[in-house]
Design an enzyme around this catalytic site. Structure first.
Site, PDB file in Angstrom:
ATOM      1  N   ASP A  25       0.861  -1.181   0.000  1.00  0.00           N
ATOM      2  CA  ASP A  25       0.000   0.000   0.000  1.00  0.00           C
ATOM      3  C   ASP A  25       0.900   1.235   0.000  1.00  0.00           C
ATOM      4  O   ASP A  25       1.716   1.417   0.903  1.00  0.00           O
ATOM      5  CB  ASP A  25      -0.865  -0.049   1.269  1.00  0.00           C
ATOM      6  N   ASP A 121      -3.278   2.420  -5.586  1.00  0.00           N
ATOM      7  CA  ASP A 121      -2.117   2.451  -4.707  1.00  0.00           C
ATOM      8  C   ASP A 121      -1.936   1.183  -3.898  1.00  0.00           C
ATOM      9  O   ASP A 121      -1.274   1.189  -2.870  1.00  0.00           O
ATOM     10  CB  ASP A 121      -2.248   3.641  -3.753  1.00  0.00           C
ATOM     11  N   GLU A 122      -2.537   0.098  -4.320  1.00  0.00           N
ATOM     12  CA  GLU A 122      -2.429  -1.119  -3.512  1.00  0.00           C
ATOM     13  C   GLU A 122      -2.541  -2.374  -4.366  1.00  0.00           C
ATOM     14  O   GLU A 122      -3.236  -2.388  -5.379  1.00  0.00           O
ATOM     15  CB  GLU A 122      -3.520  -1.131  -2.444  1.00  0.00           C
TER      16      GLU A 122
END
Length: 380
Positions: A25, A121-122
DNA sequence: TCTGGGGTCCTAGGACCC
DNA sequence: TCTGGGGTCCTAGGACCC
Protein backbone atom coordinates in the site's frame (compact mmCIF):
# COMPACT_ATOMS: atom_id res chain seq x y z
CA UNK A 1 -19.11 -24.87 25.54
CA UNK A 2 -15.47 -24.45 26.36
CA UNK A 3 -13.02 -22.55 24.24
CA UNK A 4 -11.32 -25.80 23.24
CA UNK A 5 -14.65 -27.16 22.00
CA UNK A 6 -15.26 -23.96 20.13
CA UNK A 7 -11.95 -24.31 18.38
CA UNK A 8 -12.68 -27.85 17.21
CA UNK A 9 -16.18 -26.90 16.10
CA UNK A 10 -15.00 -25.58 12.77
CA UNK A 11 -13.59 -27.81 10.09
CA UNK A 12 -9.91 -28.53 9.98
CA UNK A 13 -9.77 -26.98 6.53
CA UNK A 14 -10.36 -23.52 7.84
CA UNK A 15 -7.42 -23.79 10.15
CA UNK A 16 -4.88 -24.56 7.46
CA UNK A 17 -2.82 -21.82 5.95
CA UNK A 18 -0.75 -22.72 2.94
CA UNK A 19 0.01 -19.39 1.33
CA UNK A 20 2.26 -16.42 1.83
CA UNK A 21 0.63 -13.19 0.71
CA UNK A 22 2.33 -9.83 0.40
CA UNK A 23 0.21 -6.68 0.38
CA UNK A 24 1.64 -3.35 -0.71
CA UNK A 25 0.00 0.00 0.00
CA UNK A 26 1.58 3.28 -1.10
CA UNK A 27 1.74 5.85 1.70
CA UNK A 28 -0.55 8.89 1.20
CA UNK A 29 -0.21 8.18 -2.51
CA UNK A 30 -1.71 11.27 -4.21
CA UNK A 31 -0.24 13.63 -1.63
CA UNK A 32 3.23 12.10 -1.86
CA UNK A 33 3.23 12.29 -5.66
CA UNK A 34 2.35 16.00 -5.42
CA UNK A 35 5.17 16.52 -2.91
CA UNK A 36 7.60 14.66 -5.15
CA UNK A 37 6.69 16.94 -8.06
CA UNK A 38 6.78 20.09 -5.96
CA UNK A 39 9.10 19.87 -2.92
CA UNK A 40 7.69 23.15 -1.58
CA UNK A 41 4.70 21.09 -0.46
CA UNK A 42 6.91 18.90 1.69
CA UNK A 43 6.50 19.00 5.48
CA UNK A 44 3.23 20.96 5.48
CA UNK A 45 -0.42 19.96 5.92
CA UNK A 46 -1.55 19.13 2.38
CA UNK A 47 -4.87 18.02 0.94
CA UNK A 48 -5.48 16.55 -2.50
CA UNK A 49 -9.07 16.79 -3.64
CA UNK A 50 -12.09 19.03 -3.74
CA UNK A 51 -12.05 22.48 -5.21
CA UNK A 52 -9.37 24.78 -3.72
CA UNK A 53 -11.34 27.91 -4.77
CA UNK A 54 -14.79 27.09 -3.48
CA UNK A 55 -13.52 24.85 -0.67
CA UNK A 56 -16.25 22.38 -1.60
CA UNK A 57 -15.98 18.64 -2.09
CA UNK A 58 -14.14 16.10 -0.01
CA UNK A 59 -10.56 15.13 0.84
CA UNK A 60 -9.16 12.49 -1.52
CA UNK A 61 -5.84 12.04 0.25
CA UNK A 62 -3.88 14.17 2.69
CA UNK A 63 -0.32 14.33 3.94
CA UNK A 64 0.66 12.91 7.33
CA UNK A 65 1.10 16.48 8.58
CA UNK A 66 -2.57 17.14 7.73
CA UNK A 67 -3.59 13.92 9.48
CA UNK A 68 -2.19 15.31 12.71
CA UNK A 69 -5.02 17.83 12.64
CA UNK A 70 -7.58 15.05 12.38
CA UNK A 71 -8.05 15.43 8.64
CA UNK A 72 -8.72 12.19 6.75
CA UNK A 73 -9.94 10.88 3.39
CA UNK A 74 -13.62 11.46 2.68
CA UNK A 75 -13.88 14.43 5.02
CA UNK A 76 -15.65 17.53 3.62
CA UNK A 77 -13.05 20.16 2.65
CA UNK A 78 -14.97 22.79 4.62
CA UNK A 79 -14.49 20.77 7.79
CA UNK A 80 -10.82 20.13 7.07
CA UNK A 81 -10.25 23.88 6.69
CA UNK A 82 -11.87 24.44 10.09
CA UNK A 83 -9.51 21.92 11.66
CA UNK A 84 -6.46 23.42 9.98
CA UNK A 85 -7.04 26.91 8.48
CA UNK A 86 -3.58 27.11 6.88
CA UNK A 87 -3.87 23.76 5.09
CA UNK A 88 -2.77 23.75 1.44
CA UNK A 89 -5.29 22.30 -1.00
CA UNK A 90 -4.38 21.05 -4.46
CA UNK A 91 -6.82 19.74 -6.99
CA UNK A 92 -4.84 16.67 -8.04
CA UNK A 93 -3.25 15.49 -11.26
CA UNK A 94 -4.98 12.17 -11.74
CA UNK A 95 -3.40 11.30 -15.07
CA UNK A 96 0.01 11.47 -13.41
CA UNK A 97 -1.15 9.25 -10.54
CA UNK A 98 -2.31 6.61 -13.00
CA UNK A 99 1.02 6.70 -14.79
CA UNK A 100 2.98 6.39 -11.53
CA UNK A 101 0.66 3.61 -10.39
CA UNK A 102 1.24 1.76 -13.63
CA UNK A 103 5.03 2.00 -13.18
CA UNK A 104 4.82 0.65 -9.67
CA UNK A 105 2.50 -2.21 -10.57
CA UNK A 106 4.98 -3.19 -13.24
CA UNK A 107 7.71 -3.39 -10.61
CA UNK A 108 5.46 -5.55 -8.43
CA UNK A 109 4.69 -7.92 -11.26
CA UNK A 110 8.39 -8.75 -11.46
CA UNK A 111 8.18 -10.17 -7.94
CA UNK A 112 5.38 -12.67 -8.55
CA UNK A 113 3.20 -13.62 -11.50
CA UNK A 114 0.22 -14.06 -9.18
CA UNK A 115 -0.90 -10.54 -8.49
CA UNK A 116 -4.10 -8.71 -7.73
CA UNK A 117 -4.28 -4.95 -8.20
CA UNK A 118 -6.80 -3.66 -5.68
CA UNK A 119 -6.67 0.03 -6.49
CA UNK A 120 -4.42 2.84 -7.65
CA UNK A 121 -2.12 2.45 -4.71
CA UNK A 122 -2.43 -1.12 -3.51
CA UNK A 123 -1.89 -4.68 -4.67
CA UNK A 124 -1.60 -8.23 -3.41
CA UNK A 125 1.14 -10.62 -4.43
CA UNK A 126 0.97 -14.35 -3.85
CA UNK A 127 4.61 -15.16 -3.13
CA UNK A 128 4.04 -18.75 -1.95
CA UNK A 129 6.06 -20.17 -4.81
CA UNK A 130 8.64 -17.39 -4.77
CA UNK A 131 9.93 -17.71 -1.21
CA UNK A 132 10.45 -20.69 1.06
CA UNK A 133 9.47 -19.10 4.37
CA UNK A 134 8.41 -15.89 6.10
CA UNK A 135 11.96 -14.70 6.70
CA UNK A 136 12.65 -14.88 3.02
CA UNK A 137 9.36 -13.10 2.38
CA UNK A 138 10.49 -10.32 4.69
CA UNK A 139 13.70 -9.91 2.70
CA UNK A 140 11.72 -9.88 -0.53
CA UNK A 141 9.43 -7.17 0.86
CA UNK A 142 12.42 -5.03 1.87
CA UNK A 143 13.84 -5.40 -1.60
CA UNK A 144 10.53 -4.37 -3.14
CA UNK A 145 10.29 -1.29 -0.91
CA UNK A 146 13.83 -0.25 -1.91
CA UNK A 147 12.99 -0.83 -5.55
CA UNK A 148 9.91 1.42 -5.43
CA UNK A 149 11.78 4.11 -3.52
CA UNK A 150 14.69 4.07 -5.97
CA UNK A 151 12.61 4.23 -9.13
CA UNK A 152 9.61 6.35 -8.09
CA UNK A 153 10.83 8.10 -4.93
CA UNK A 154 7.77 6.97 -3.01
CA UNK A 155 7.43 4.99 0.20
CA UNK A 156 4.99 2.21 0.81
CA UNK A 157 3.91 -0.06 3.64
CA UNK A 158 3.89 -3.80 3.30
CA UNK A 159 2.16 -6.57 5.19
CA UNK A 160 3.12 -10.22 4.83
CA UNK A 161 0.72 -12.87 6.12
CA UNK A 162 -1.00 -16.14 5.17
CA UNK A 163 -4.16 -14.46 3.78
CA UNK A 164 -5.04 -11.31 1.88
CA UNK A 165 -7.07 -9.77 4.67
CA UNK A 166 -4.33 -10.39 7.26
CA UNK A 167 -1.64 -9.01 4.97
CA UNK A 168 -3.73 -5.88 4.52
CA UNK A 169 -4.28 -5.45 8.25
CA UNK A 170 -0.56 -6.04 8.83
CA UNK A 171 0.39 -3.33 6.33
CA UNK A 172 -1.60 -0.77 8.33
CA UNK A 173 -0.03 -1.20 11.75
CA UNK A 174 3.35 0.32 10.95
CA UNK A 175 2.43 3.03 8.44
CA UNK A 176 4.11 4.94 6.86
CA UNK A 177 7.12 3.14 5.37
CA UNK A 178 6.37 0.03 7.42
CA UNK A 179 6.87 -3.68 7.08
CA UNK A 180 4.98 -6.17 9.24
CA UNK A 181 5.14 -9.94 8.99
CA UNK A 182 2.50 -12.15 10.61
CA UNK A 183 3.06 -15.91 10.63
CA UNK A 184 0.14 -18.37 10.92
CA UNK A 185 0.73 -19.16 14.60
CA UNK A 186 0.98 -15.48 15.51
CA UNK A 187 -2.37 -14.41 14.07
CA UNK A 188 -4.57 -14.22 17.15
CA UNK A 189 -1.85 -12.61 19.27
CA UNK A 190 -1.20 -10.09 16.51
CA UNK A 191 -4.88 -9.18 16.17
CA UNK A 192 -5.86 -9.20 19.86
CA UNK A 193 -4.70 -5.66 20.78
CA UNK A 194 -5.89 -4.06 17.53
CA UNK A 195 -9.06 -1.98 17.41
CA UNK A 196 -11.94 -3.88 15.84
CA UNK A 197 -12.06 -1.20 13.11
CA UNK A 198 -8.63 -2.36 11.93
CA UNK A 199 -10.54 -5.09 10.12
CA UNK A 200 -11.49 -4.02 6.58
CA UNK A 201 -15.26 -3.95 6.29
CA UNK A 202 -15.89 -2.76 9.82
CA UNK A 203 -16.79 0.88 9.48
CA UNK A 204 -18.74 3.39 11.52
CA UNK A 205 -22.02 1.46 11.75
CA UNK A 206 -20.56 -1.94 12.59
CA UNK A 207 -18.25 -0.31 15.13
CA UNK A 208 -21.29 1.20 16.85
CA UNK A 209 -22.86 -2.24 17.19
CA UNK A 210 -19.65 -3.77 18.55
CA UNK A 211 -19.14 -0.86 20.91
CA UNK A 212 -22.67 -1.20 22.27
CA UNK A 213 -21.64 -4.69 23.26
CA UNK A 214 -18.42 -3.54 24.95
CA UNK A 215 -16.21 -4.75 22.14
CA UNK A 216 -13.35 -2.41 21.33
CA UNK A 217 -10.54 -4.70 20.25
CA UNK A 218 -10.23 -7.84 18.17
CA UNK A 219 -9.29 -9.62 21.38
CA UNK A 220 -12.60 -8.62 23.00
CA UNK A 221 -14.46 -10.29 20.15
CA UNK A 222 -12.21 -13.35 20.13
CA UNK A 223 -13.05 -14.05 23.76
CA UNK A 224 -16.81 -14.25 23.17
CA UNK A 225 -18.59 -17.56 22.68
CA UNK A 226 -19.42 -18.05 19.06
CA UNK A 227 -23.13 -18.79 19.71
CA UNK A 228 -23.42 -15.38 21.28
CA UNK A 229 -21.53 -13.82 18.40
CA UNK A 230 -23.97 -15.24 15.86
CA UNK A 231 -26.94 -14.16 17.94
CA UNK A 232 -25.72 -10.58 18.32
CA UNK A 233 -23.78 -9.94 15.13
CA UNK A 234 -25.12 -12.43 12.61
CA UNK A 235 -23.29 -14.15 9.81
CA UNK A 236 -20.73 -11.42 9.25
CA UNK A 237 -19.96 -11.27 12.96
CA UNK A 238 -19.25 -14.97 12.96
CA UNK A 239 -16.84 -14.62 10.07
CA UNK A 240 -15.05 -11.83 11.92
CA UNK A 241 -14.95 -14.00 15.05
CA UNK A 242 -13.24 -16.75 13.07
CA UNK A 243 -10.74 -14.26 11.70
CA UNK A 244 -9.76 -12.88 15.09
CA UNK A 245 -9.45 -16.41 16.47
CA UNK A 246 -6.90 -17.31 13.85
CA UNK A 247 -9.00 -19.33 11.41
CA UNK A 248 -8.52 -19.11 7.68
CA UNK A 249 -11.59 -17.30 6.39
CA UNK A 250 -10.43 -17.17 2.79
CA UNK A 251 -11.41 -19.98 0.45
CA UNK A 252 -8.40 -21.51 -1.25
CA UNK A 253 -10.13 -21.57 -4.62
CA UNK A 254 -10.76 -17.84 -4.46
CA UNK A 255 -9.72 -16.23 -7.71
CA UNK A 256 -6.54 -14.23 -7.28
CA UNK A 257 -5.92 -12.90 -10.74
CA UNK A 258 -8.23 -10.75 -12.82
CA UNK A 259 -11.44 -9.86 -11.11
CA UNK A 260 -14.15 -9.25 -13.72
CA UNK A 261 -15.80 -5.87 -13.51
CA UNK A 262 -19.39 -6.01 -12.25
CA UNK A 263 -20.68 -2.58 -13.20
CA UNK A 264 -19.89 0.66 -14.99
CA UNK A 265 -21.34 3.90 -13.71
CA UNK A 266 -21.09 7.65 -13.82
CA UNK A 267 -22.66 10.17 -11.49
CA UNK A 268 -22.52 13.91 -11.09
CA UNK A 269 -23.23 16.23 -8.21
CA UNK A 270 -24.37 19.60 -9.50
CA UNK A 271 -22.42 22.67 -8.63
CA UNK A 272 -25.67 24.62 -8.70
CA UNK A 273 -29.04 22.92 -8.86
CA UNK A 274 -31.11 23.21 -12.04
CA UNK A 275 -34.58 24.57 -12.46
CA UNK A 276 -35.37 22.53 -15.55
CA UNK A 277 -35.39 18.80 -16.24
CA UNK A 278 -33.86 19.49 -19.61
CA UNK A 279 -30.65 20.71 -17.96
CA UNK A 280 -30.56 17.61 -15.77
CA UNK A 281 -31.14 15.39 -18.78
CA UNK A 282 -28.03 16.83 -20.44
CA UNK A 283 -25.98 15.34 -17.59
CA UNK A 284 -27.81 12.02 -17.72
CA UNK A 285 -27.36 11.77 -21.46
CA UNK A 286 -23.67 12.51 -21.24
CA UNK A 287 -23.30 9.86 -18.53
CA UNK A 288 -25.11 7.33 -20.74
CA UNK A 289 -22.73 8.09 -23.63
CA UNK A 290 -19.68 7.64 -21.40
CA UNK A 291 -20.66 4.36 -19.77
CA UNK A 292 -21.86 2.75 -22.99
CA UNK A 293 -18.64 3.70 -24.72
CA UNK A 294 -16.62 2.31 -21.79
CA UNK A 295 -18.58 -0.93 -22.07
CA UNK A 296 -17.86 -1.05 -25.81
CA UNK A 297 -14.15 -0.51 -25.19
CA UNK A 298 -14.13 -3.41 -22.75
CA UNK A 299 -16.29 -5.49 -25.10
CA UNK A 300 -18.90 -5.87 -22.41
CA UNK A 301 -22.62 -6.33 -22.86
CA UNK A 302 -25.02 -5.26 -20.15
CA UNK A 303 -28.48 -6.28 -19.07
CA UNK A 304 -29.40 -4.04 -16.14
CA UNK A 305 -29.71 -0.27 -16.20
CA UNK A 306 -29.96 1.78 -13.01
CA UNK A 307 -30.79 5.38 -12.34
CA UNK A 308 -29.72 7.18 -9.19
CA UNK A 309 -31.15 10.44 -7.88
CA UNK A 310 -30.04 12.30 -4.79
CA UNK A 311 -32.15 15.10 -3.36
CA UNK A 312 -31.04 18.17 -1.45
CA UNK A 313 -31.81 16.49 1.87
CA UNK A 314 -29.44 13.68 0.79
CA UNK A 315 -32.29 11.20 0.39
CA UNK A 316 -31.12 8.90 -2.39
CA UNK A 317 -33.29 6.77 -4.65
CA UNK A 318 -32.21 4.11 -7.12
CA UNK A 319 -34.40 2.52 -9.76
CA UNK A 320 -33.35 -0.38 -11.95
CA UNK A 321 -34.60 -2.20 -15.00
CA UNK A 322 -33.32 -5.44 -16.46
CA UNK A 323 -33.55 -6.16 -20.17
CA UNK A 324 -34.51 -9.60 -21.45
CA UNK A 325 -31.08 -10.12 -22.97
CA UNK A 326 -27.62 -8.55 -22.94
CA UNK A 327 -27.32 -5.38 -24.97
CA UNK A 328 -24.75 -2.86 -26.17
CA UNK A 329 -26.71 0.10 -27.46
CA UNK A 330 -26.98 3.59 -26.11
CA UNK A 331 -30.58 3.70 -27.28
CA UNK A 332 -31.57 0.84 -24.95
CA UNK A 333 -30.07 2.64 -21.98
CA UNK A 334 -31.65 5.93 -22.90
CA UNK A 335 -35.10 4.37 -23.22
CA UNK A 336 -34.79 2.53 -19.92
CA UNK A 337 -33.55 5.60 -18.08
CA UNK A 338 -36.40 7.69 -19.50
CA UNK A 339 -38.91 5.17 -18.18
CA UNK A 340 -37.24 5.02 -14.78
CA UNK A 341 -37.12 8.80 -14.63
CA UNK A 342 -40.87 8.99 -15.25
CA UNK A 343 -41.57 8.27 -11.59
CA UNK A 344 -39.87 11.54 -10.66
CA UNK A 345 -41.22 13.77 -13.42
CA UNK A 346 -43.55 15.56 -11.03
CA UNK A 347 -40.69 16.43 -8.66
CA UNK A 348 -39.18 19.86 -8.55
CA UNK A 349 -35.91 19.63 -10.53
CA UNK A 350 -34.25 22.13 -8.23
CA UNK A 351 -34.58 19.64 -5.36
CA UNK A 352 -32.07 17.34 -7.07
CA UNK A 353 -28.35 17.55 -6.32
CA UNK A 354 -27.05 14.42 -8.07
CA UNK A 355 -27.91 12.12 -10.93
CA UNK A 356 -26.18 8.90 -11.92
CA UNK A 357 -26.52 6.07 -14.40
CA UNK A 358 -25.14 2.56 -14.06
CA UNK A 359 -25.03 -0.52 -16.24
CA UNK A 360 -24.50 -3.90 -14.61
CA UNK A 361 -25.08 -7.58 -15.15
CA UNK A 362 -22.13 -7.36 -17.49
CA UNK A 363 -21.03 -10.12 -19.82
CA UNK A 364 -17.90 -10.30 -21.90
CA UNK A 365 -18.83 -10.98 -25.45
CA UNK A 366 -16.65 -13.34 -27.49
CA UNK A 367 -16.25 -13.28 -31.23
CA UNK A 368 -18.83 -15.98 -31.83
CA UNK A 369 -21.51 -14.28 -29.79
CA UNK A 370 -20.69 -11.01 -31.47
CA UNK A 371 -21.39 -12.46 -34.89
CA UNK A 372 -24.69 -13.78 -33.63
CA UNK A 373 -25.61 -10.40 -32.19
CA UNK A 374 -24.75 -8.74 -35.48
CA UNK A 375 -26.72 -11.38 -37.31
CA UNK A 376 -29.79 -10.64 -35.27
CA UNK A 377 -29.05 -6.94 -35.65
CA UNK A 378 -29.18 -6.40 -31.90
CA UNK A 379 -26.71 -3.55 -31.71
CA UNK A 380 -26.86 -0.04 -33.09
C1' DT B 1 -19.05 20.27 9.19
C1' DC B 2 -22.74 19.85 5.02
C1' DT B 3 -21.33 15.72 2.66
C1' DG B 4 -17.06 13.35 -4.64
C1' DG B 5 -16.99 9.52 -7.66
C1' DG B 6 -15.92 4.98 -8.78
C1' DG B 7 -16.79 0.64 -7.24
C1' DT B 8 -18.14 -4.12 -4.36
C1' DC B 9 -20.86 -6.83 -1.41
C1' DC B 10 -24.80 -7.95 1.53
C1' DT B 11 -29.66 -8.19 3.00
C1' DA B 12 -34.42 -8.46 2.53
C1' DG B 13 -38.75 -8.85 0.32
C1' DG B 14 -41.59 -10.11 -3.61
C1' DA B 15 -42.57 -12.72 -7.83
C1' DC B 16 -42.51 -16.90 -9.85
C1' DC B 17 -41.68 -21.85 -10.52
C1' DC B 18 -41.82 -26.76 -9.39
C1' DT C 1 -60.07 -23.22 3.74
C1' DC C 2 -56.04 -20.60 4.93
C1' DT C 3 -52.37 -22.76 2.71
C1' DG C 4 -45.19 -26.24 2.15
C1' DG C 5 -40.64 -25.68 0.98
C1' DG C 6 -36.84 -24.83 -1.87
C1' DG C 7 -34.71 -22.35 -5.56
C1' DT C 8 -33.82 -18.39 -8.52
C1' DC C 9 -34.27 -13.87 -10.24
C1' DC C 10 -35.16 -9.07 -9.61
C1' DT C 11 -35.22 -4.64 -7.16
C1' DA C 12 -34.06 -1.20 -3.43
C1' DG C 13 -31.28 0.28 -0.01
C1' DG C 14 -27.26 0.57 2.70
C1' DA C 15 -22.48 -0.25 4.48
C1' DC C 16 -18.09 0.05 3.15
C1' DC C 17 -13.63 0.79 0.52
C1' DC C 18 -10.15 3.64 -2.03
Amino acid sequence: MTLVNQMTYFSEKEQTFDKIILYMDLDAFFANVEIRENPKLSGIPLIVGGNPQTKRGVVSTCSYEAREYGIHSGMPISQAVKLCPHVTIVRGTFKLYSKVSENIMKILSDYSPIMKIAGNDEAYLDVTNVVSDYEEARRLATELKDDILASEHLTCSIGVAPTKILAKIASEVDKPDGLTVVKPLEISDFLAPLKITAIPGIGKKSYQVFQNNSIETCGDLANLFYQLVFQKFGKYGLKTWKLVNGYNTEKTDEKFNGHERKSISEERTFFNNYSSWLDIWVHIDSAIKTIVSKAKDKKMHFRTISLKIRFNDFETATRAHSLTCHETSERQVREAVKTLLGEYSSKDPSSIRLVGVKISNLKKIDAHQKTLAQFFNKSD
